[in-house]
Design an enzyme around this catalytic site. Sequence first.
Site, PDB file in Angstrom:
ATOM      1  N   LYS A  96      17.267  35.695  57.732  1.00 56.92           N
ATOM      2  CA  LYS A  96      15.956  35.182  58.174  1.00 56.92           C
ATOM      3  C   LYS A  96      15.003  35.797  57.738  1.00 56.92           C
ATOM      4  O   LYS A  96      14.930  37.021  57.600  1.00 56.92           O
ATOM      5  CB  LYS A  96      16.171  35.459  59.751  1.00 56.92           C
ATOM      6  CG  LYS A  96      16.152  33.907  60.538  1.00 56.92           C
ATOM      7  CD  LYS A  96      16.004  34.407  61.897  1.00 56.92           C
ATOM      8  CE  LYS A  96      15.818  33.021  62.651  1.00 56.92           C
ATOM      9  NZ  LYS A  96      15.441  33.217  63.905  1.00 56.92           N
TER      10      LYS A  96
HETATM   11  O1  G3P Z   1      14.224  30.404  67.250  1.00 59.31           O
HETATM   12  C1  G3P Z   1      13.204  31.023  67.276  1.00 59.31           C
HETATM   13  C2  G3P Z   1      12.934  31.331  68.699  1.00 59.31           C
HETATM   14  O2  G3P Z   1      13.851  32.517  68.940  1.00 59.31           O
HETATM   15  C3  G3P Z   1      11.725  31.909  69.113  1.00 59.31           C
HETATM   16  O3  G3P Z   1      11.526  31.148  70.470  1.00 59.31           O
HETATM   17  O4  G3P Z   1      10.505  30.553  72.591  1.00 59.31           O
HETATM   18  O5  G3P Z   1      10.416  32.917  71.450  1.00 59.31           O
HETATM   19  O6  G3P Z   1       9.182  30.871  70.697  1.00 59.31           O
HETATM   20  P1  G3P Z   1      10.319  31.466  71.357  1.00 59.31           P
END
Ligand code: G3P
Length: 291
Positions: A96
């Site tokens: 990533k």
């Molecule tokens: O896949 C990306 C993710 O982990 C971010 O998610 O919910 O922290 O915006 P969030």
Amino acid sequence: MQIFVDTADIEEIKEAKKWGIVDGVTTNPSLIKKAVEKLKSRGTEISMEEYIKEICKSVDGPVSLEVKGITAEEMIREAETLHKKFNGVNNNVVIKIPVNTAMQEEDEIFEGIKAVKQLESKGIPTNVTLVMNPTQALLAAKAGASYVSPFLGRIDDYIRDNLGIEHGKWDVFDGALLRKVEEGMRNADGDDGERYKKMASISFSDDGIYDGIEFVESIVKIYRAYNFKTKIIAASVRNVLQVRKVAEMGVDIATIPFKVIKEMINHPKTIEGMKKFTQDVVEEYRAIFEE
Ligand code: G3P
């Protein structure tokens, strides 16, 4: 549509794997931090390297691991380290790389894009992360990324926060409704019309994108128009409505938190139906199953 589980929690990964519907895993430093805190709170001693190996072993599909550097040089070095240490375990490591490693708005940094281009040319697959607009996704595809991760939930957050709309992390957001509200106000007479004129400088959308779903739709459209091979991973998914919408638009992959995968299987009418069917099993029918 492939389903990745968006977690670094090995118990969640193993549980979801047992359901037979998990095609991969995505992690990031925040998810690793959460997993480490859980381990520490339980007094479990395990080295980070062993832990990541365990994750790679537990799923026969891509496992995204994120770099921590800022420059292309650092990110390439870290990507090679991650690949060397973990890809041998199950041949499934994807690196990533943040699309832009800037820490302040006025910086436009192409280090991530440069790193992606070089890593892909060395045969190390990349997943371009922290993608928040379609043009970033276009650049990721141009650099030859294997995957791109648009963060749709965070775009919903961004638009709501800009408009002062209160919301919880997992709350559904309807950009189509917001668009109607805006149009209604724009065309209204009287107070609403006046209010709209005063607010004309306010943008209801994020550069013409009204919610995270529209954001992913735009990337799907761009990639189809040019036949880019980069796979779209709908990321930062917060609810089942988003899962349905990205599935309908034919997105390649959705990476979904464990909690939301569990919500996908639920419906009160299914429970009601189960209870009724169980009650209605007559003796004659039960007898068929007796050995
Ligand atoms: O896949 C990306 C993710 O982990 C971010 O998610 O919910 O922290 O915006 P969030």
